[in-house]
Design an enzyme around this catalytic site. Structure first.
Site, PDB file in Angstrom:
ATOM      1  N   CYS A 253      -4.691 -12.988   5.224  1.00  0.00           N
ATOM      2  CA  CYS A 253      -4.686 -12.245   3.955  1.00  0.00           C
ATOM      3  C   CYS A 253      -5.424 -12.988   2.846  1.00  0.00           C
ATOM      4  O   CYS A 253      -5.852 -12.384   1.867  1.00  0.00           O
ATOM      5  CB  CYS A 253      -3.258 -11.965   3.530  1.00  0.00           C
ATOM      6  SG  CYS A 253      -2.310 -11.206   4.846  1.00  0.00           S
TER       7      CYS A 253
ATOM      8  N   HIS B 191      -2.236 -10.107  -3.576  1.00  0.00           N
ATOM      9  CA  HIS B 191      -2.254  -9.515  -2.235  1.00  0.00           C
ATOM     10  C   HIS B 191      -1.142  -8.475  -2.154  1.00  0.00           C
ATOM     11  O   HIS B 191      -0.003  -8.742  -2.542  1.00  0.00           O
ATOM     12  CB  HIS B 191      -2.035 -10.629  -1.203  1.00  0.00           C
ATOM     13  CG  HIS B 191      -1.842 -10.122   0.183  1.00  0.00           C
ATOM     14  ND1 HIS B 191      -2.632  -9.133   0.721  1.00  0.00           N
ATOM     15  CD2 HIS B 191      -0.937 -10.450   1.149  1.00  0.00           C
ATOM     16  CE1 HIS B 191      -2.224  -8.884   1.959  1.00  0.00           C
ATOM     17  NE2 HIS B 191      -1.195  -9.664   2.232  1.00  0.00           N
TER      18      HIS B 191
ATOM     19  N   ASN C 172      -0.164  -2.994   3.559  1.00  0.00           N
ATOM     20  CA  ASN C 172      -0.764  -4.328   3.605  1.00  0.00           C
ATOM     21  C   ASN C 172      -2.035  -4.264   4.454  1.00  0.00           C
ATOM     22  O   ASN C 172      -1.966  -4.019   5.654  1.00  0.00           O
ATOM     23  CB  ASN C 172       0.258  -5.300   4.212  1.00  0.00           C
ATOM     24  CG  ASN C 172      -0.257  -6.721   4.348  1.00  0.00           C
ATOM     25  OD1 ASN C 172      -1.448  -6.986   4.199  1.00  0.00           O
ATOM     26  ND2 ASN C 172       0.645  -7.632   4.655  1.00  0.00           N
TER      27      ASN C 172
END
Ligand code: ACO
Length: 329
Positions: free
Chosen positions: A116, A256, A286
């Protein structure tokens, strides 16, 4: 006197596959509920690639938008950095695939496997090369086809992940703006909190028979949650300090998009009020390395950023890896 140069983001773009997977769709796959997913994660739906839609296709679509905004031609790009943990192939790199599709004939290429945090790693690499004087025009991409490594029998993870891509063109500038500071860190000791156990050279696919082997993301969510808040918070305070800024100077925190509660707790740890935290997790879930550049593209294209505004980006993911960047727009 030496002239001071650094990287400046001159173009942003993103791409999301059109197919939507709602929480009601997830209820049909695993023992979960719309109520649980909304309240524990903030996710309402996520996107999923069609069978013939590749990770590199999303990366290319996002990149053309960024290139158009920057008003650059493909042959002007000198370096391409792609953050991804879901490459089209083990070999070649996704950066090479994207290079071919876009005709980036004069570019060096590299993939970054920082999960990520991959896009912010790419931004930091771009800024460092520009500061060194080696390159002047760099394309940075965060792109993931996470649905290809999602176990749709595991309710702990499958409700979270979606596909998407984001890109930024970074060019050299002598102006008093651009990428002010970046901070990268990792801790490999906790790798097994968030990983894909099989399919690497330890246990390649041919090791297994009868569908054994785990080629999907496995995560100890509550542990990852705890580390994410602390590390994204501290890395963000660090980049602000390096840039001589205070939390009150930040126009937008672009965290994020892993979990609404993680984003809220991180903002609180930094000292940024919730109205200055950009969130789109409800729409996309996500998307790993794509989530920060998608958020960046949306906040810019929605007209919410003006020259001189301070953007604080931060991400945390598998590795474990984490990163922050402070940018003066
Ligand atoms: N539906 C219903 N119940 C569920 C679901 C679901 N989809 N998923 C888990 N549960 C249950 C668990 O089984 C558990 O039940 P039990 O108590 O009977 O065992 C209960 O909910 C609580 O589980 P926790 O894991 O403690 O729940 P938590 O509040 O921590 O939320 C979550 C889980 C959403 C995964 C959260 O921990 C999280 O977001 N973690 C971090 C994710 C992240 O940041 N990842 C980093 C990037 S990802 C990457 O790198 C690709």
């Amino acid at each position: 006197m030496m002239r001071k140069i650094n990287g400046r983001i001159t173009g942003v773009g993103s791409f999301l596959p059109s197919h939507r997977v709602t929480n009601a769709d997830m209820e049909k796959l695993v023992d979960t509920s719309d109520e649980w997913i909304r309240s524990r994660t903030g996710i309402l739906e996520r996107r999923r690639c069609a069978a013939d839609e590749r990770n590199s296709d999303m990366a290319v679509a996002a990149s053309w938008r960024a290139m158009e905004m920057a008003n650059l031609r493909p042959e002007e790009i000198e370096l391409l950095v792609v953050g991804t943990v879901t490459p089209d192939y083990r070999l070649p790199s996704t950066a090479c695939v994207v290079q071919k599709k876009m005709g980036l004939v004069n570019a060096a290429t590299m993939d970054i496997a920082a999960a990520c945090a991959g896009f912010i790693h790419g931004l930091s690499i771009a800024d460092s090369y520009i500061r060194s004087g080696q390159y002047r025009r760099i394309l940075v991409i965060g792109t993931e086809k996470l649905t290809s490594v999602t176990n749709y029998r595991d309710r702990n993870t499958c409700v979270l992940f979606g596909d998407g891509a984001g890109a930024a063109v970074v060019e050299s500038t002598e102006e008093d703006r651009g990428i002010l500071s970046t901070f990268l860190r990792s801790d490999g000791r906790m790798a097994e909190l968030l990983w894909i156990p099989d399919g690497g050279s330890n246990t390649p696919p041919q090791t297994f028979e009868n569908g054994d082997g785990n080629f999907c993301i496995e995560m100890t969510g509550s542990e990852v949650f705890r580390h994410a808040v602390r590390q994204m918070g501290d890395a963000s305070l660090q980049v602000l300090k390096m840039a001589g800024l205070e939390p009150s100077d930040v126009t937008w925190l672009l965290p994020h998009q892993a979990n609404i509660r993680i984003m809220e707790s991180t903002a609180k740890r930094i000292g940024i009020p919730s109205e200055r935290v950009f969130m789109n997790i409800a729409k996309y879930g996500n998307t790993s390395s794509a989530s920060v550049p998608i958020a960046l593209d949306e906040v810019v294209r929605e007209g919410k950023v003006e020259a001189g505004d301070i953007l604080l980006m931060t991400a945390f993911g598998g590795g474990l890896t984490w990163a922050s960047a402070a940018v003066k727009w």
